[in-house]
Design an enzyme around this catalytic site. Structure first.
Site, PDB file in Angstrom:
ATOM      1  N   ASN A  94       0.868  -1.173   0.000  1.00 16.41           N
ATOM      2  CA  ASN A  94       0.000   0.000   0.000  1.00 16.41           C
ATOM      3  C   ASN A  94       0.911   1.231   0.000  1.00 16.41           C
ATOM      4  OD1 ASN A  94      -1.704   2.102   0.574  1.00 16.41           O
ATOM      5  ND2 ASN A  94      -2.757   1.067   2.266  1.00 16.41           N
TER       6      ASN A  94
ATOM      7  N   ARG B  21      -2.502  -1.905  -3.488  1.00 17.78           N
ATOM      8  CA  ARG B  21      -3.642  -1.008  -3.337  1.00 17.78           C
ATOM      9  C   ARG B  21      -3.436   0.176  -4.283  1.00 17.78           C
ATOM     10  NH1 ARG B  21      -4.617   3.666   0.919  1.00 17.78           N
ATOM     11  NH2 ARG B  21      -6.773   4.135   0.405  1.00 17.78           N
TER      12      ARG B  21
ATOM     13  N   HIS C  81     -11.969   4.084  -0.207  1.00 18.47           N
ATOM     14  CA  HIS C  81     -12.069   3.062   0.863  1.00 18.47           C
ATOM     15  C   HIS C  81     -12.928   1.871   0.454  1.00 18.47           C
ATOM     16  CE1 HIS C  81     -11.586   6.726   3.690  1.00 18.47           C
ATOM     17  NE2 HIS C  81     -10.416   6.134   3.581  1.00 18.47           N
TER      18      HIS C  81
ATOM     19  N   ARG D 210      -8.856  16.913   6.911  1.00 17.95           N
ATOM     20  CA  ARG D 210      -9.614  17.371   5.735  1.00 17.95           C
ATOM     21  C   ARG D 210     -10.966  17.907   6.156  1.00 17.95           C
ATOM     22  NH1 ARG D 210      -9.075  11.798   2.798  1.00 17.95           N
ATOM     23  NH2 ARG D 210      -6.897  11.507   3.362  1.00 17.95           N
TER      24      ARG D 210
ATOM     25  N   GLU E 142      -8.411  -4.465   5.139  1.00 15.55           N
ATOM     26  CA  GLU E 142      -8.216  -4.177   3.719  1.00 15.55           C
ATOM     27  C   GLU E 142      -7.137  -5.070   3.114  1.00 15.55           C
ATOM     28  OE1 GLU E 142      -8.760   0.418   3.166  1.00 15.55           O
ATOM     29  OE2 GLU E 142      -8.161   0.024   5.215  1.00 15.55           O
TER      30      GLU E 142
END
Ligand code: ADP
Length: 397
Positions: free
Chosen positions: A10, A91, A180, A241, A385
């Protein structure tokens, strides 16, 4: 018997997470993180067979050096593990409309990922560096790309179209994509199992709450709406964010307050969210501590975060019609019983009643239903994940 071990990579813009996972059992043989790329203190830490270790990568090191270290030092110390690898799973954040599922990496797929890079300028180039480095280090192994956006390609147009001139969509792909995906997919499948229902008859609202965060409406196993948009900036309040805001704020900052576009970009992505609201920290644990002490900024951050999240969850009753469960996952979703309680309290109109003991128990990797008998169900399901990436990689080779 053929091994099922997959190396999962990732690549972020300034970090690389890696793991060696048994794609059938989910057993993790190695996991690690290399970070602070291109800085003086670039470093790598890892855990293998329960033992933790770390090393400096040297000033200015980045993906290539981190992968070399992983191959030549970490994996080299355990040849039997390296020998058993059957694939590398990557990923990839943005697959645009091109990729609706995971792909075996070919030159054409590399080119496709390059084409999507304009939609994820920080993330896709990093994934490509990881892919090229892994192709060099593991020339004999098949490589698979797993896209964060793929799960959301089932969204109907009414959910993904922005109300702007559609020429921008047709010619430049400007629409909502969502992120996601692997996490929302994994926890929605696990929820169906826990609820003892068929996936195609399970409707859940999945809240992935980490440093970034998104909420997804999953109907019959398919994403039908999600809170992130063209980029990971849209949606709920995140660590740094802003999530949703009036886009005219940007014009005001630039036209009247002397900001450059780069400063606005940096402000909305790196200085907003929990950090901007609290003026203390982007880390949920720090926000919780400040909130407990009555600190003003942390209290504001906590209230805005939970209120906005609850409003998103409530809005997803529209596409779902029937909600079988709300799922909490990600670092915050899996650990903050306070946030879960506050969000579900906001949703009292739907009848949610938290079971305080169960809510407190479902932390630190423990899963379970956190609502009382008779209440609509909310539950905690730790995400995985890496496991999805490893399983997809195994399925494609
Ligand atoms: P990423 O999106 O980078 O993968 P994670 O899913 O690990 O991030 O989530 C990180 C967030 O989880 C941070 O805000 C962190 O404070 C929060 N978190 C981790 N442990 C706890 C805890 N025990 N209580 C509250 N929040 C926690």
């Amino acid at each position: 018997m053929m091994s099922k071990l997959v190396l999962v990579l990732n690549c972020g813009s300034s970090s690389l997470k890696f793991a060696v996972i048994d794609a059938q059992t989910g057993d993790e043989h190695l996991s690690g993180l290399a970070e602070c790329f291109n800085l003086v203190d670039a470093r790598i830490k890892w855990k293998m067979d329960g033992n933790k270790d770390q090393a400096d990568l040297g000033a200015g090191a980045a993906h290539r050096e981190a992968l070399d270290f992983m191959v030549n030092t970490i994996l080299a110390s355990k040849p039997d593990l390296a020998d058993q690898l059957v694939a590398v799973g990557h990923r990839v954040v943005h697959g645009g409309e091109k990729y609706t599922r995971s792909m075996l990496i070919t030159d054409e797929v590399v080119h496709g990922i390059e084409e999507c890079a304009s939609l994820a300028p920080l993330h896709n180039p990093a994934a490509l560096i990881g892919i090229r480095a892994a192709q060099a280090s593991f020339a004999a192994l098949p490589q698979v790309a797993v896209f964060d956006t793929a799960f959301h390609q089932s969204m109907p147009k009414q959910a993904y179209a922005y109300a702007i001139p559609q020429k921008l969509y047709r010619e430049h792909g400007i629409r909502r994509y969502g992120m996601h995906g692997t996490s929302h997919l994994y926890v929605s499948r696990e929820a169906a199992k826990a609820l003892n229902k068929a996936v195609d008859d399970t409707n859940v609202i999945t809240c992935h709450l980490g440093n970034g965060g998104s909420v997804t409406a999953v109907r019959g196993g398919k994403s039908v709406d999600t809170s992130m948009g063209l980029t990971p900036l849209e949606g709920i309040v995140m660590g740094t964010r802003s999530g949703d805001l009036d886009p005219a704020i940007i014009f005001h900052l630039v036209d009247n307050l002397g900001y450059t576009l780069e400063e606005v970009n940096n402000m909305l992505n790196k200085q907003s969210g929990l950090l901007g609201l609290s003026e203390v920290t982007n880390d949920c644990r720090g926000i919780e501590e400040g909130y407990a002490d009555g600190q003003k900024g942390c209290t504001l951050a906590m209230e805005v975060f939970c209120y906005r999240l609850a409003k998103y969850v409530a809005s997803y009753t529209v596409p779902l019609k029937r909600v079988d469960a709300i799922i909490f996952t990600g670092g915050i979703g899996e650990n903050s019983d306070l946030i879960r309680k506050k969000v579900l309290d906001h949703l009292a109109i739907f009848g949610y009643q938290v079971d305080d003991a169960a809510n407190t128990a479902a932390r630190f990797g423990n899963e379970g239903v956190i609502t009382q008998a008779g209440s609509p169900i909310a539950m905690v399901i730790p995400t995985n994940e890496e496991f999805v990436i490893a399983s997809d990689a195994l399925a494609l080779i």
